[in-house]
Design an enzyme around this catalytic site. Structure first.
Site, mmCIF file in Angstrom:
data_model
loop_
_atom_site.group_PDB
_atom_site.id
_atom_site.type_symbol
_atom_site.label_atom_id
_atom_site.label_comp_id
_atom_site.label_asym_id
_atom_site.label_seq_id
_atom_site.Cartn_x
_atom_site.Cartn_y
_atom_site.Cartn_z
ATOM 1 N N GLU A 152 1.704 1.851 20.862
ATOM 2 C CA GLU A 152 1.979 1.691 19.430
ATOM 3 C C GLU A 152 3.380 1.125 19.271
ATOM 4 O O GLU A 152 4.357 1.741 19.689
ATOM 5 C CB GLU A 152 1.844 3.028 18.696
ATOM 6 N N GLU A 173 -10.837 2.861 9.234
ATOM 7 C CA GLU A 173 -12.290 2.709 9.222
ATOM 8 C C GLU A 173 -12.952 3.665 8.241
ATOM 9 O O GLU A 173 -13.912 3.295 7.546
ATOM 10 C CB GLU A 173 -12.834 2.944 10.630
ATOM 11 N N ASP A 188 -3.754 -5.915 13.362
ATOM 12 C CA ASP A 188 -3.193 -6.747 12.300
ATOM 13 C C ASP A 188 -3.849 -8.130 12.351
ATOM 14 O O ASP A 188 -3.822 -8.796 13.385
ATOM 15 C CB ASP A 188 -1.682 -6.877 12.514
#
Length: 204
Positions: free
Chosen positions: A59, A184, A110
């Site tokens: 991340e 999601e 992204d």
């Protein structure tokens, strides 16, 4: 959306070297998985809790990685390692260490919609080739997005990277060996279709 920088994030990361280890010398328990861009860790922690093996996650945003780490710590998950940093740099370290993964997950990366930014996309051909090098034999790259343009681009890039398409789905329904990400869950609530792709290396 860019996360606000959290002052406690970097001290928290430094205080928990088992959760945020060096990229060198890890002992991975198979089947090992890698999530690239884990966000706040919703998907990662669900998968690590229900399936065996080592779960590594990259991340780029340190504050977001720290949030995921705090969740992993609270859940007492011992099979999770987080790496705050950039995939392009960490992939080199992983390859040098000989790490190989059963699955690599790209969940709602992204989309970088502007044409001049497409080279930043994680599903760009050279990055997909790097991911393929990180796969063990029979391993898979699993990709999910709500963005139809990014999905079409990813199919084109997969072909350029000489990857094999094992599954292509434009209205993916969650399978038993998968988990929802935070994004999601929101998309599904509003009826937005999920595009899904499974890629593998071409057989030699």
């Amino acid at each position: 959306m860019r996360s606000r920088k959290k002052k406690w994030a970097d001290p928290f990361i430094l205080a928990h070297p088992d959760l945020f280890p060096s990229a060198k010398g890890l002992e991975l328990v198979p089947p090992s998985s890698l999530e690239i861009g884990c966000g706040k860790g919703g998907f990662l922690l669900q998968m690590a809790a229900k399936q065996p093996g080592s779960y590594l996650a990259i991340e780029k945003d340190h504050s977001v990685a720290a949030v995921a780490g705090k969740k992993a710590l609270n859940a007492e998950l011992k099979n999770v390692c987080l790496f705050p940093g950039d995939f392009d740099e960490l992939a080199i370290a992983f390859l040098e260490e000989g790490y190989r993964f059963h699955r690599i997950y790209l969940n709602f990366p992204d989309p970088w919609p502007k044409l001049r930014h497409h080279k930043r996309r994680l599903a760009e051909a050279s990055r997909l080739q790097t991911m393929a090098r990180l796969l063990e034999e029979g391993g898979e790259i699993r990709f999910k997005t709500d963005n139809a343009d990014l999905f079409a681009y990813s199919l084109e890039q997969a072909a350029l990277a000489k990857l094999k398409v094992l599954r292509q789905d434009d209205d993916y329904q969650l399978s038993d060996d998968d988990a929802l990400t935070e994004y999601e869950a929101q998309f599904r609530e509003f009826g937005i279709p999920i595009h899904y792709l499974i890629l593998s290396k071409e057989e030699k």
